[in-house]
Design a protein around this motif. Sequence first.
Motif, PDB file in Angstrom:
ATOM      1  N   GLU A 279       0.977  -0.906  -0.078  1.00  0.00           N
ATOM      2  CA  GLU A 279       0.003   0.223  -0.170  1.00  0.00           C
ATOM      3  C   GLU A 279       0.773   1.449  -0.121  1.00  0.00           C
ATOM      4  O   GLU A 279       0.426   2.256  -0.994  1.00  0.00           O
ATOM      5  CB  GLU A 279      -0.960  -0.143   1.003  1.00  0.00           C
ATOM      6  N   LEU A 280       2.016   0.948   0.533  1.00  0.00           N
ATOM      7  CA  LEU A 280       2.575   2.307   0.549  1.00  0.00           C
ATOM      8  C   LEU A 280       3.444   2.247  -1.044  1.00  0.00           C
ATOM      9  O   LEU A 280       3.237   4.003  -0.958  1.00  0.00           O
ATOM     10  CB  LEU A 280       4.037   1.768   1.512  1.00  0.00           C
ATOM     11  N   ILE A 281       4.117   1.845  -1.274  1.00  0.00           N
ATOM     12  CA  ILE A 281       4.223   2.227  -2.596  1.00  0.00           C
ATOM     13  C   ILE A 281       3.788   2.113  -3.393  1.00  0.00           C
ATOM     14  O   ILE A 281       3.608   2.767  -4.564  1.00  0.00           O
ATOM     15  CB  ILE A 281       5.134   0.541  -3.452  1.00  0.00           C
ATOM     16  N   ASP A 282       2.116   1.870  -3.092  1.00  0.00           N
ATOM     17  CA  ASP A 282       1.002   1.936  -4.624  1.00  0.00           C
ATOM     18  C   ASP A 282       1.327   3.721  -3.907  1.00  0.00           C
ATOM     19  O   ASP A 282       0.226   4.245  -5.431  1.00  0.00           O
ATOM     20  CB  ASP A 282      -0.228   1.267  -3.958  1.00  0.00           C
ATOM     21  N   CYS A 283       1.532   4.208  -3.404  1.00  0.00           N
ATOM     22  CA  CYS A 283       0.709   5.740  -3.189  1.00  0.00           C
ATOM     23  C   CYS A 283       1.981   5.995  -4.530  1.00  0.00           C
ATOM     24  O   CYS A 283       1.947   7.974  -4.239  1.00  0.00           O
ATOM     25  CB  CYS A 283       1.431   6.459  -2.260  1.00  0.00           C
ATOM     26  N   TYR A 284       3.063   5.650  -5.210  1.00  0.00           N
ATOM     27  CA  TYR A 284       3.506   6.303  -6.511  1.00  0.00           C
ATOM     28  C   TYR A 284       3.370   6.161  -7.332  1.00  0.00           C
ATOM     29  O   TYR A 284       4.604   6.146  -8.377  1.00  0.00           O
ATOM     30  CB  TYR A 284       5.381   6.180  -5.846  1.00  0.00           C
ATOM     31  N   ARG A 285       1.800   5.348  -7.094  1.00  0.00           N
ATOM     32  CA  ARG A 285       1.956   4.715  -8.588  1.00  0.00           C
ATOM     33  C   ARG A 285       0.639   6.044  -9.187  1.00  0.00           C
ATOM     34  O   ARG A 285      -0.056   6.540  -8.841  1.00  0.00           O
ATOM     35  CB  ARG A 285       1.005   3.377  -8.777  1.00  0.00           C
ATOM     36  N   PRO A 286       0.828   6.591 -10.808  1.00  0.00           N
ATOM     37  CA  PRO A 286      -0.051   6.674 -11.337  1.00  0.00           C
ATOM     38  C   PRO A 286      -1.318   6.260 -11.510  1.00  0.00           C
ATOM     39  O   PRO A 286      -2.489   7.421 -11.121  1.00  0.00           O
ATOM     40  CB  PRO A 286       0.533   7.023 -13.239  1.00  0.00           C
TER      41      PRO A 286
ATOM     42  N   PRO B  22      -3.080   3.477  -9.851  1.00  0.00           N
ATOM     43  CA  PRO B  22      -3.165   1.546  -8.953  1.00  0.00           C
ATOM     44  C   PRO B  22      -3.169   0.356  -9.550  1.00  0.00           C
ATOM     45  O   PRO B  22      -3.621  -0.478  -9.360  1.00  0.00           O
ATOM     46  CB  PRO B  22      -3.731   2.089  -7.990  1.00  0.00           C
ATOM     47  N   THR B  23      -4.960   0.629 -10.044  1.00  0.00           N
ATOM     48  CA  THR B  23      -5.194  -0.529 -11.223  1.00  0.00           C
ATOM     49  C   THR B  23      -4.111  -1.435 -12.391  1.00  0.00           C
ATOM     50  O   THR B  23      -5.507  -2.277 -12.457  1.00  0.00           O
ATOM     51  CB  THR B  23      -6.820   0.235 -11.669  1.00  0.00           C
ATOM     52  N   ARG B  24      -3.694  -0.731 -12.563  1.00  0.00           N
ATOM     53  CA  ARG B  24      -2.562  -0.787 -13.489  1.00  0.00           C
ATOM     54  C   ARG B  24      -1.635  -1.416 -13.456  1.00  0.00           C
ATOM     55  O   ARG B  24      -0.688  -0.722 -12.783  1.00  0.00           O
ATOM     56  CB  ARG B  24      -2.320  -0.368 -15.367  1.00  0.00           C
ATOM     57  N   MET B  25      -1.103  -2.466 -13.806  1.00  0.00           N
ATOM     58  CA  MET B  25      -0.186  -3.489 -13.649  1.00  0.00           C
ATOM     59  C   MET B  25       1.943  -2.367 -14.483  1.00  0.00           C
ATOM     60  O   MET B  25       3.199  -3.161 -14.175  1.00  0.00           O
ATOM     61  CB  MET B  25      -0.213  -4.698 -13.494  1.00  0.00           C
ATOM     62  N   GLY B  26       1.180  -2.472 -15.636  1.00  0.00           N
ATOM     63  CA  GLY B  26       2.640  -2.216 -16.372  1.00  0.00           C
ATOM     64  C   GLY B  26       3.069  -0.593 -16.311  1.00  0.00           C
ATOM     65  O   GLY B  26       4.398  -1.017 -17.020  1.00  0.00           O
ATOM     66  N   ASP B  27       3.521  -0.403 -15.306  1.00  0.00           N
ATOM     67  CA  ASP B  27       4.277   0.644 -14.783  1.00  0.00           C
ATOM     68  C   ASP B  27       4.842   0.078 -13.803  1.00  0.00           C
ATOM     69  O   ASP B  27       5.964   0.491 -13.182  1.00  0.00           O
ATOM     70  CB  ASP B  27       3.664   1.741 -14.219  1.00  0.00           C
ATOM     71  N   LEU B  28       4.900  -0.794 -13.627  1.00  0.00           N
ATOM     72  CA  LEU B  28       5.879  -1.618 -12.282  1.00  0.00           C
ATOM     73  C   LEU B  28       7.129  -2.267 -13.032  1.00  0.00           C
ATOM     74  O   LEU B  28       7.197  -2.691 -14.244  1.00  0.00           O
ATOM     75  CB  LEU B  28       5.318  -3.220 -11.570  1.00  0.00           C
ATOM     76  N   ASP B  29       8.453  -1.786 -12.506  1.00  0.00           N
ATOM     77  CA  ASP B  29       9.480  -2.130 -13.893  1.00  0.00           C
ATOM     78  C   ASP B  29       9.655  -3.871 -12.572  1.00  0.00           C
ATOM     79  O   ASP B  29       9.214  -4.525 -11.719  1.00  0.00           O
ATOM     80  CB  ASP B  29      10.945  -1.625 -12.493  1.00  0.00           C
TER      81      ASP B  29
ATOM     82  N   GLN C  24       8.045   3.210 -10.934  1.00  0.00           N
ATOM     83  CA  GLN C  24       8.750   3.695 -12.066  1.00  0.00           C
ATOM     84  C   GLN C  24       9.266   5.273 -11.340  1.00  0.00           C
ATOM     85  O   GLN C  24      10.546   5.279 -11.316  1.00  0.00           O
ATOM     86  CB  GLN C  24       8.815   3.906 -13.248  1.00  0.00           C
ATOM     87  N   ALA C  25       8.779   5.680 -10.462  1.00  0.00           N
ATOM     88  CA  ALA C  25       8.942   6.712  -9.473  1.00  0.00           C
ATOM     89  C   ALA C  25       9.866   6.508  -8.483  1.00  0.00           C
ATOM     90  O   ALA C  25      11.329   6.925  -8.054  1.00  0.00           O
ATOM     91  CB  ALA C  25       7.727   7.536  -9.270  1.00  0.00           C
ATOM     92  N   LEU C  26      10.212   5.328  -8.102  1.00  0.00           N
ATOM     93  CA  LEU C  26      10.620   4.663  -6.942  1.00  0.00           C
ATOM     94  C   LEU C  26      12.290   4.001  -7.129  1.00  0.00           C
ATOM     95  O   LEU C  26      12.720   3.588  -6.583  1.00  0.00           O
ATOM     96  CB  LEU C  26      10.096   3.837  -6.125  1.00  0.00           C
TER      97      LEU C  26
END
Length: 429
Positions: free
Chosen positions: A96-103, A105-112, A119-121
């Motif tokens: 839930e903490l790292i979800d705060c940095y996602r544009p 949260p319902t999409r998984m394509g932005d995760l490294d 990507q921001a982290l």
Amino acid sequence: SVLFASLADAADRPPCSCAVLVLCDLEASSYPVRPAEDAATLLLERLGLAACGDALAASRRRFFRALSCARDAVVCERVLSTADADEAYPAVMYEELIDCYRPDPTRMGDLDRATGLPQALVPFAERAGEDALHANLAPGDDASDAEAWEVPASGDVSPAARGRVVLPREGGSASGDRPATPVLSPSAIESYLECPCKWFSLRRLRLSEPDAGFGPLEMGSFSHGVLKSFYEHFIEAGNAKVAPGNLEEARSLMRETFARHLAFQPELKRKANPLLPLTAFERAEAHGLERRLVSYLDREAALLPGFAPAYFELDFGAKEPFAYGGFELRGSVDRIDVNGRGQAVVIDYKGSLSPDYALASASPAATAGGAVLPHKVQALVYAQVARRLLGLEVVGALYVSYGRDGRVAGAFDRTFVGAADVPGIDAEA
């Protein structure tokens, strides 16, 4: 000065009372979200005096208070794999903490892919391997005094233990003049190639925990059933496969299928590996799995254009013997997609994929006829099943992840399938 404290002790500190907060072991196993159960709480519950507490809400409050005690920086640490080399589930508070940095949260394509972070982290993340762990064995401050144990190669067994571990020459059922032969599954062959001792403990001794679990095994069995049922109903509704034009219909059906399957899990027998979310944390994990399966449909819409799913959970070797390589095989193929020319691609679903699933990843110990075998052989064996049982021309054998990583691995014939037709694959590997 450095203060070692529990998360609860850190949460009791005043805000901004430390310069840096280092949160370690942020895995679900270290921070499970479940209500406290001891003699006192059970007695109060029996007397009808139990307090109605929300374990998830309490965990969120404690984690937030711990975060607020840091003035300059917060460092989060977690392991990616367990001691058994299985995926280590992150703590729900960490997710839930790292979800705060996602544009979104319902999409998984932005995760490294490597870290699972937004990507921001990623620029702030570091990965540490286990290469220097033996330094902790040093008797003094000099790490050069340490002695590292020699780890045997994968699949290597001592001569003394080989007689107890190797595959049996006999043991399968004989009929007529046919000699008894072992009956194996492709997954059993894979675990044997990885390490015969692991195969012996899992397949021969069948070591398992006495209680029903809630982990990768149960998640995988449940997801396979949902994906099979989803596509069967999707095809009955007149759709050949998931495509950009019917994505909304597919998402709605996936949610309905997930809810239906979750409802009848308590009726399943233990051997079916039922998924039973009993605590708030497990219910949150089940909800996360639903989101991942719905998000997977975006990748499914771009996978293998020109092919359509035709076979699901194709059983082989149960009724009629299926001989392969001098043994009898038994199992089921997750899915086979076929195009108009009778060409097929075999698909094996996975919750996540490690680099070992690439065809180029080979085991140094497992050899057959002098040839080095890949680490993972299930999809290749399934390709032979599709070729022999169904008479199909197999042009691909793929491992497809429905998890966050979005990876695909395996093998395909570039004459008929292009790298663009398999998004998420490392085509060179």
